[in-house]
Structures are given as C-alpha cells and as structure tokens.
Design a protein around this motif. Structure first.
Motif, PDB file in Angstrom:
ATOM      1  N   VAL A 135       1.960   1.297  -4.935  1.00 32.24           N
ATOM      2  CA  VAL A 135       3.012   0.354  -5.289  1.00 32.24           C
ATOM      3  C   VAL A 135       4.351   0.994  -4.925  1.00 32.24           C
ATOM      4  O   VAL A 135       4.410   2.199  -4.624  1.00 32.24           O
ATOM      5  N   LEU A 136       5.398   0.205  -4.957  1.00 29.64           N
ATOM      6  CA  LEU A 136       6.737   0.716  -4.644  1.00 29.64           C
ATOM      7  C   LEU A 136       7.618   0.639  -5.885  1.00 29.64           C
ATOM      8  O   LEU A 136       7.684  -0.405  -6.547  1.00 29.64           O
ATOM      9  N   ILE A 137       8.251   1.749  -6.207  1.00 32.70           N
ATOM     10  CA  ILE A 137       9.245   1.790  -7.274  1.00 32.70           C
ATOM     11  C   ILE A 137      10.562   2.237  -6.649  1.00 32.70           C
ATOM     12  O   ILE A 137      10.625   3.311  -6.031  1.00 32.70           O
ATOM     13  N   ASN A 138      11.559   1.391  -6.764  1.00 32.03           N
ATOM     14  CA  ASN A 138      12.846   1.650  -6.101  1.00 32.03           C
ATOM     15  C   ASN A 138      12.650   1.908  -4.608  1.00 32.03           C
ATOM     16  O   ASN A 138      13.313   2.747  -4.002  1.00 32.03           O
ATOM     17  N   GLY A 139      11.678   1.188  -4.023  1.00 32.57           N
ATOM     18  CA  GLY A 139      11.407   1.289  -2.598  1.00 32.57           C
ATOM     19  C   GLY A 139      10.601   2.506  -2.183  1.00 32.57           C
ATOM     20  O   GLY A 139      10.347   2.690  -0.985  1.00 32.57           O
ATOM     21  N   LYS A 140      10.159   3.317  -3.132  1.00 24.77           N
ATOM     22  CA  LYS A 140       9.418   4.540  -2.810  1.00 24.77           C
ATOM     23  C   LYS A 140       7.973   4.426  -3.263  1.00 24.77           C
ATOM     24  O   LYS A 140       7.688   3.903  -4.340  1.00 24.77           O
ATOM     25  N   GLU A 141       7.057   4.928  -2.428  1.00 18.34           N
ATOM     26  CA  GLU A 141       5.632   4.808  -2.716  1.00 18.34           C
ATOM     27  C   GLU A 141       5.214   5.706  -3.875  1.00 18.34           C
ATOM     28  O   GLU A 141       5.589   6.886  -3.936  1.00 18.34           O
TER      29      GLU A 141
END
Length: 511
Positions: free
Chosen positions: A194-200
C-alpha cells in the motif's frame, strides 16, 4: 483439521459474472463451503466465533495475524488440562512468549471439527488477560478463499472451479484487487503493498488487531516523526508477549490500497517487539468499512468500500459499540460502563457507569464482577467483594492481579488463613516468573516490602507502571489489616510519583 471442502454446501454463482469465462473457456462456479457467525468478544471487542474444546463451549478469536492455532492459559486452566513444557516460543507485538503444549480430545471451530486426539500450543504470556479461549489463525482461516464481513458479523469460506482468471467480486459495491507480495515467516497470511504519503509499505490484514497500526520502524523510514507536535502519545498497547508497548497517533496525508485513496487521516503507530510484524497491520477499523476477500488461489485480495470512516476515531463511544451493548453483548456493556467511568470522550457519568456495569454482572461477565468486587472492597463490603472476586477468578484463572485483590478482601473479612492458602495455590498454578511475582512473595511472607519494590520491573520498559501498581498493592495489604500508619506513606508516594488518584484500587489496577 478436516478440510473445509468436506462440507456439502451450495455453489455461489457470481451474479454479475454469470456468463464470465476464464482463459480456458469454462464458466466460473464459486462455491460457498462454510459460513460462521461472528460475535465481538473481550474488552477489546475482537471478532470471535463459537467453538468447542474438549467438549466444553469456547470463544475463539478470528485472527489472520496469527501464524497458527493456539489455546490461551484461560482455556487450559479452566479445563484443568495437563500442560507439557516445550522449548518453543511465539513472537507478537509484545515480544516473545513461551509455549506449552496440551493434548486435546476434540477441537471444533463452529461446525468444523478435528476428529481424534491432537496437540495444541498454549501461549503463556499476553499483555492482558484475553477474553477468549483460543486463537484461530491464518493456517486454518486461509486454507480456502476467505471473506470477513464485520458489518454483517460473519465469515465465509469459498472454493472456485475454473475461476483462475475471473474477477471474484460478487458484492454490489465495486472492488479493487490487490496482488499478493512475498510473505515473511511460515504464515500463509499474504502481505501486499500500500502507499502511505506516496511511499510503499508492506501491509497485512490482521483481523485480530482492534485498529490499524504502523510499526515505529516503518513510520521513521517514510518520514513520520512520533515526536512531532501533531503526533499524540496514546499510552500503551499489548498483544502476545508480556511487554506493553508504546502507541502513538499520527497524521497521514494519504493512504492508498489498489485504486482506493483517502486523505488526511490519522493512523496508529506501535513500537512492535517482533521482527515479523509487517510495516502496516490493517485492523478492525479498516474492516468495518470494507468487504474483504482473500482469493488464495488467485493470489490477490479483493477490497470493496461499503461506507463509513475508514480509520475512524470518533469522540466518545463508537455507535457500533453502543449498538452491541444495547443488543445484550456483555463485553460491550462492560466497555460502555468503563467509558462512562473514565469519561472517555463523553464525560464521567456515575449513574450510567453503574447501570451498564450491573447489566454486565447480571450476565455473569467476569471482568465486570472483578470491577464491582473491587468497588465493594473500597466501600467496606468485604463479604460481597469476596463472593464476586472468587466467582470472577473461577472464570479467569490466569488473571494475575485479582488473586491479590481476593487475598486482601478475605483478610479484611477475617479469613486470613484461607486467603494465604488460595494465593499460594494461584502462585503455584500460574508459575509466576514475572510481574507481579515480587508482590506475591511479599504477600506470602517470603520477602520484605522493600525487596518487592526493589525487584519490581527491573530493567523493563514498564518498570514505572509496575512500580506504581506494586506500591498500590502493598498499601492495600496494610489497609486490609487496618494498619493505616504503614499504608499512609505508600499512598503519599503513589500520589507523588504516579499522579493524583493513583492510590485508589481501580486506578492502580489500570496502571
């Protein structure tokens, strides 16, 4: 365990895919092979199913985050099962726990039974006394396609024929599908990205987690600082393992799973003590807002948003918790009582607290009886306190503080010899080798109060909390004997080190 495919149950024909063909030109038939109702159990209100252990009804946690099936000490002590010491351990967010083993005559999850005698592992140390007898883990739950629906309070198992290339979303809501990634360890529970703040980040569906949490290591790696002004320290959490771990709430600008994206939410962060914890555990808050299907053969997860706040942290008591309480769930009634007692986002209300507590006690709720028993003790109603505490301990034989509370109630009630015999028995049965062993030894005359305080929590992250609780329990010991002169300096020390009101029995029990 017997395979789920042995159940003769009807095929589910995917309505929107009735004419769908897979790559070989065959029509996909998707078979619902089992369906089990869920209930919310324990003070964390976790999803559980009914089962049977050695002929006795049992409450079993549905936990995709567990790498196996386990018994709790509560279950084994209630059933007086002989335990065998093993060299094995299990790891959870609270660190490492020793495993025992017990041989069972039968073990059934709903209608799904495991014939013949079998060995099952028992977890010795958990951060809090669990409200269930067993954990049903990923190897059982994910041996077929698995759907969990907290909104409908049910789990389903499926198998497909000629469905390898057919989308399996049969819900009314559109679904996103997320491919499985590698999985660390031997659990079949798949990890995915998933992505959190655009980071994997590496994520996992954990049906045993009350809310969604990220590990401290992962948060730090993607640039989230738990010491930032907009982060909040929530206190401590617990799980498998004896340690209680720090927990924070942090703001997140965006969260993405498949094609679903939400912004400006808050996520939990925990200082997990297990190297096997993935970056993110998607818990029950996420599941209450989604349909989720583990398509094990297709190696993907189907997720459909059904409404509501995905990572909601409503002020006061959540509507679903109140609905459970009003519907007669004794665990939810106890949770609601505690919310009114402590003013959890709703203001303290002594009348509502007592009304909901009495409802839970009337349904034979063990922790409600412990709480009311302690209240009776502080009010000088020692006989009533003894009755409730003894009854609660019969239901929760691995509760570690309650034997000390019962001891003091008996002493105050003039039953000193019986108090000592009971505590000695509990001490031997539970094999105390950690907290509150020093206090137990003081109660039994095996060491001094100074020694008990000196030994409490040495070198552990919870040393301060345990020291406060130990001081309160020592003050209780003197109070039960009417020795206010010895109790007074302990109460003063509590107020100075642990906060106002920390010397009250209910407050001390929560430390």
């Amino acid at each position: 365990m017997r395979g789920l495919g042995a159940a003769a149950l009807p095929l589910l024909l995917l309505p929107q895919l009735a004419q769908a063909q897979d790559g070989a030109g065959s029509q996909c038939n998707y078979a619902e092979i089992a369906q089990l109702p869920l209930r919310y159990a324990g003070t964390a209100l976790q999803p559980a199913v009914a089962g049977v252990i050695d002929g006795v009804p049992a409450v079993m946690l549905v936990d995709t985050g567990a790498d196996g099936n386990y018994l709790t000490m509560t279950a084994t002590l209630k059933r007086d099962l002989p335990l065998r010491v093993t060299l094995s351990t299990v790891r959870g967010v609270g660190g490492k726990s020793r495993l025992y083993s017990a041989r069972l005559k039968d073990f059934s999850v709903g209608p799904i039974s495991s014939p013949g005698r079998k060995e099952l592992s028992i977890i010795k140390s958990m951060g809090a006394t669990p409200g269930y007898d067993a954990i049903v883990g990923a190897p059982f739950l994910l041996q077929a396609d698995f759907e969990i629906d907290l909104h409908a309070k049910q789990i389903k198992f499926f198998r497909g024929q000629d469905c390898d290339h057919t989308p399996l979303n049969y819900w009314e809501q559109p679904a996103t599908d997320v491919p499985f990634a590698r999985t660390r360890g031997h659990s079949p529970n798949p990890h995915f990205t998933v992505l959190i703040n655009g980071k994997e980040v590496e994520a996992m569906i954990d049906t045993g987690a009350s809310s969604t949490v990220m590990t401290l290591d992962a948060a730090t790696r993607i640039g989230i600082d738990v010491k930032a002004p907009d982060a909040r320290l929530l206190g401590e959490g617990s799980g498998i393992g004896a340690k209680r771990i720090a927990r924070w709430s942090v703001p997140v600008q965006s969260f993405e799973i498949g094609t679903e994206k939400v912004g400006n939410v808050r996520l939990g962060v925990i200082d997990s003590q297990s190297e096997y914890t993935p970056d993110l555990l998607l818990g029950q808050d996420f599941l209450r807002a989604h349909h989720v299907l583990f398509a094990m053969r297709q190696q993907k997860l189907y997720v459909a948003y059904i409404g509501g706040d995905i990572f909601g942290h409503p002020a006061g008591i959540a509507p679903w918790v109140r609905a459970e309480a009003e519907g007669g769930n004794a665990d939810a009634q106890f949770v609601l009582a505690q919310a009114y007692l402590h003013g959890s986002g709703m203001g303290h209300d002594a009348r509502q607290y007592r009304a909901w507590l009495d409802k839970a006690v009337a349904q034979d709720h063990a922790e409600a009886k412990l709480t009311l028993g302690r209240q009776y003790y502080t009010e000088g109603k020692y006989a009533q306190a003894v009755s409730l505490l003894r009854a609660a301990l019969d239901q929760m034989p691995d509760e570690r503080l309650a034997p000390l509370w019962l001891y003091n109630a008996r002493v105050a009630n003039g039953e000193t010899e019986l108090a000592a015999r009971e505590l000695e028995t509990a001490f031997k049965t539970q094999d105390y080798d950690d907290w509150p062993a020093p206090v137990v030894r003081f109660y039994l005359g095996k060491e001094s109060a100074a020694q008990a305080l000196a030994e409490t929590g040495q070198g552990s992250p919870s040393a301060h909390r345990d020291s406060c609780a130990a001081t309160a329990l020592l003050a209780d010991w003197y109070e039960a004997r009417g020795d206010k002169a010895q109790a007074a300096p302990l109460h003063a020390d509590l107020r100075a080190r642990c906060g106002a009101g920390a010397d009250t029995p209910q407050k001390a029990a929560k430390l």
